[in-house]
Design a protein around this motif. Structure first.
Motif, short mmCIF file in Angstrom:
data_model
loop_
_atom_site.label_atom_id
_atom_site.label_comp_id
_atom_site.label_asym_id
_atom_site.label_seq_id
_atom_site.Cartn_x
_atom_site.Cartn_y
_atom_site.Cartn_z
N CYS A 217 -47.64 -23.77 12.49
CA CYS A 217 -47.82 -22.60 11.63
C CYS A 217 -46.46 -22.10 11.18
N GLY A 218 -46.47 -21.11 10.30
CA GLY A 218 -45.21 -20.52 9.87
C GLY A 218 -44.57 -21.24 8.70
N SER A 219 -43.39 -20.75 8.30
CA SER A 219 -42.74 -21.22 7.09
C SER A 219 -42.32 -22.69 7.14
N THR A 220 -42.10 -23.23 8.34
CA THR A 220 -41.69 -24.62 8.44
C THR A 220 -42.88 -25.57 8.57
N GLN A 221 -44.06 -25.03 8.86
CA GLN A 221 -45.28 -25.84 8.97
C GLN A 221 -46.44 -25.09 8.32
N PRO A 222 -46.43 -25.00 6.99
CA PRO A 222 -47.41 -24.14 6.29
C PRO A 222 -48.75 -24.80 5.97
N ARG A 223 -49.03 -25.98 6.55
CA ARG A 223 -50.25 -26.70 6.19
C ARG A 223 -51.51 -25.87 6.44
N VAL A 224 -51.62 -25.26 7.62
CA VAL A 224 -52.82 -24.48 7.95
C VAL A 224 -52.97 -23.29 7.00
N ALA A 225 -51.87 -22.63 6.72
CA ALA A 225 -51.92 -21.49 5.80
C ALA A 225 -52.35 -21.94 4.41
N ALA A 226 -51.83 -23.09 3.95
CA ALA A 226 -52.20 -23.60 2.64
C ALA A 226 -53.69 -23.94 2.59
N GLU A 227 -54.20 -24.56 3.64
CA GLU A 227 -55.64 -24.85 3.70
C GLU A 227 -56.46 -23.57 3.71
N THR A 228 -55.95 -22.55 4.38
CA THR A 228 -56.66 -21.27 4.45
C THR A 228 -56.70 -20.60 3.09
N VAL A 229 -55.61 -20.67 2.34
CA VAL A 229 -55.58 -20.11 0.99
C VAL A 229 -56.68 -20.73 0.13
N VAL A 230 -56.76 -22.05 0.17
CA VAL A 230 -57.74 -22.75 -0.66
C VAL A 230 -59.16 -22.48 -0.18
N SER A 231 -59.41 -22.57 1.13
CA SER A 231 -60.77 -22.41 1.64
C SER A 231 -61.31 -20.99 1.46
N HIS A 232 -60.44 -19.99 1.46
CA HIS A 232 -60.87 -18.60 1.29
C HIS A 232 -60.77 -18.12 -0.16
N GLY A 233 -60.30 -19.00 -1.04
CA GLY A 233 -60.12 -18.58 -2.43
C GLY A 233 -59.13 -17.45 -2.56
N ALA A 234 -58.08 -17.48 -1.75
CA ALA A 234 -57.08 -16.42 -1.77
C ALA A 234 -56.18 -16.55 -3.00
N ASP A 235 -55.55 -15.44 -3.37
CA ASP A 235 -54.65 -15.43 -4.51
C ASP A 235 -53.28 -15.99 -4.17
N VAL A 236 -52.90 -15.85 -2.90
CA VAL A 236 -51.55 -16.23 -2.52
C VAL A 236 -51.44 -16.29 -1.00
N GLY A 237 -50.48 -17.05 -0.52
CA GLY A 237 -50.18 -17.09 0.91
C GLY A 237 -48.71 -16.77 1.13
N ILE A 238 -48.43 -16.00 2.18
CA ILE A 238 -47.07 -15.64 2.57
C ILE A 238 -46.85 -16.19 3.98
N CYS A 239 -45.88 -17.09 4.13
CA CYS A 239 -45.61 -17.70 5.44
C CYS A 239 -44.24 -17.28 5.95
N LEU A 240 -44.22 -16.63 7.11
CA LEU A 240 -42.98 -16.21 7.75
C LEU A 240 -42.63 -17.19 8.86
N ASP A 241 -41.41 -17.11 9.37
CA ASP A 241 -41.06 -17.90 10.55
C ASP A 241 -41.11 -17.00 11.79
N GLY A 242 -40.68 -17.53 12.93
CA GLY A 242 -40.87 -16.84 14.20
C GLY A 242 -40.26 -15.47 14.30
N ASP A 243 -39.12 -15.24 13.65
CA ASP A 243 -38.52 -13.91 13.69
C ASP A 243 -38.60 -13.20 12.35
N ALA A 244 -39.36 -13.78 11.42
CA ALA A 244 -39.71 -13.14 10.14
C ALA A 244 -38.52 -12.83 9.25
N ASP A 245 -37.46 -13.62 9.36
CA ASP A 245 -36.35 -13.41 8.44
C ASP A 245 -36.34 -14.43 7.30
N ARG A 246 -37.35 -15.31 7.26
CA ARG A 246 -37.47 -16.25 6.15
C ARG A 246 -38.92 -16.34 5.71
#
Length: 447
Positions: A217-246
């Motif tokens: 998960c997170g900004s370096t492994q966004p596959r699950v988030a990308a699949e979630t965007v598509v499956s939920h018909g979301a407008d956008v996905g925002i992926c942070l890393d572990g300390d949320a500075d990227r």
């Protein structure tokens, strides 16, 4: 030369040098002495952390070292790295400490430092602190030992600061947003902020257990988030890393956009609004050549620095610039923050969606990238593969082949035992040949 500090603080595998409780205590005592050079008055330090299991160990050890020199410690608990920079300034602290290994796996950890101005320390300050660690410091007298206390509302203070960077009348109503918090420091703050601004929030990576930070998960492994965007018909996905500075952004089709595209969007938008100071964006040598060409077409400059968001910030402060960052997703907006802030940058992307009425896919593809290939080679303790004659020869040959057609960047990572081999070239066949050739020689040199 620094021995202990890397690109972004001290980092390593937990319970292995230098990420041991003993070393954390020594580091705490050294930085406490360094920032408490004036023995008068009240001296305080704020400590934040992400959700790694080893954070408890390091937090306690650092607290012991700091209080032993007379520093009063304010414990923020799990908060994003940019919150530490903010709280260091707002609480008038002498020092800020973030316990995190950012995007690294859970077995790693790190210690980052912020000065009283909320900015990361200079190379010289780190050298001076290393000297104190080696020499050892005298503890405070018994009656001068510091105290420690918990600060319960740190994430709320940070959340309000992030929201205040947007126009007061801006709402995210009507936007369906997937937010991936990497099971890290922003697992509560980020969904709360988006909900408060009116977004329909779909959370991912918000169940930390101490061992799953950045795991699939997170900004370096966004596959699950990308699949979630598509499956939920979301407008956008925002992926942070572990300390949320990227941050990286995912459009409605599931396509991922890196920090270069986000910086291009913000630089162009801010320039049109006459908000971009100095007519330039500051980025590192890793940013794509396509970004540089795009900015030139807008009449803007790209100022390049060494890899590391603190070098970006240093150049921004020197030149009076207010926007910078890294391809990896560190976005620094110095009008609002002292370091990279993934959540804040993500919110500004959402603001562009609201204000322009455009889809994420339109905004996240600002320029055509020049083909870029990056490969990493891990090396062992005590090895120096870049010094090998065979590797130097391979690099020289590659530079000669790329002359006038692209660029080559070879460097040792400042956060992991990796040699990073990166090249850019319009000719994809040549690109693969030069990178693979160097990687093969580096691998041979490491055995």
């Amino acid at each position: 030369m620094r021995k202990l500090f890397g690109t972004d603080g001290v980092r390593g595998t937990a319970n292995t040098h230098p990420m041991t409780a003993e070393m954390a205590l020594r580091i705490g005592a050294a930085v406490g002495r360094y920032f408490r050079r004036d023995a008068s008055g009240v001296h305080r330090v704020v400590i934040g952390k992400d959700t790694r299991l080893s954070g408890y160990m390091l937090e306690n050890a650092l607290t012991a070292g700091l209080t032993s020199t007379g520093m009063n410690v304010l414990l923020l608990g799990p908060v994003p790295t940019p919150a530490v920079g903010l709280m260091t300034r707002s609480m008038r602290a002498d020092l800020g400490v973030m316990i995190s290994a950012s995007h690294n796996p859970a077995i790693d950890n790190g210690i980052k430092f912020f000065g009283p101005d909320g900015f990361k320390l200079s190379d010289q300050a780190e050298i001076d602190i290393e000297r104190l660690i080696e020499e050892g410091v005298s503890p405070a007298q018994a009656q001068n030992i510091g105290r420690a206390r918990r600060v319960d509302d740190a994430r709320f203070r940070y959340g309000e600061r992030v929201k205040s960077s947007l126009p007061r009348d801006l709402r995210l109503g009507g936007l369906k947003v997937v937010i991936d918090c990497a099971n890290g420091a922003a697992h509560r703050t980020a969904p709360e902020v988006l909900w408060e601004l009116g977004a329909d929030v779909i959370p991912v990576g918000t169940a930390p257990d101490g061992k799953n930070i950045n795991l699939d998960c997170g900004s370096t492994q966004p596959r699950v988030a990308a699949e979630t965007v598509v499956s939920h018909g979301a407008d956008v996905g925002i992926c942070l890393d572990g300390d949320a500075d990227r941050v990286v952004v995912i459009d409605e089709t599931g396509t991922v956009a890196d920090g270069d595209q986000l910086m291009a969007l913000l630089a162009s938008s801010w320039s049109r609004a006459d908000q971009l100071k100095g007519g330039a964006l500051v980025a590192t040598v890793m940013s794509n050549l396509g970004l540089e060409r795009y900015l030139a077409g807008q009449g803007l400059r790209l100022e390049r620095t060494a890899v590391g968001d603190r070098y970006v910030v240093e150049r921004m402060r020197e030149g009076g610039f207010n926007l910078g960052g890294e391809q990896s997703g560190h976005i620094v907006m110095s009008d609002y923050a002292t370091t990279g802030d993934g959540l804040m940058a993500g919110l500004h992307f959402l603001a562009e969606m609201v204000q322009t009425g455009k889809k994420a896919s339109e905004l996240s593809r600002q320029f055509e990238t020049v083909p870029q290939l990056l490969k990493n080679v891990r090396f062992g303790a005590g090895q120096a593969p870049l010094e090998a004659a065979s590797v130097q020869s391979a690099i020289s040959d590659a530079e000669a082949r790329l002359n006038g057609q692209g660029r080559l960047l070879i460097r040792k990572s400042g956060t992991e035992p990796l040699i990073r081999v990166m090249a850019e070239c319009e000719d994809s066949a040549l690109l693969n040949q030069v990178v693979d050739g160097i990687v093969a020689e580096v691998e041979a040199a490491t055995g």
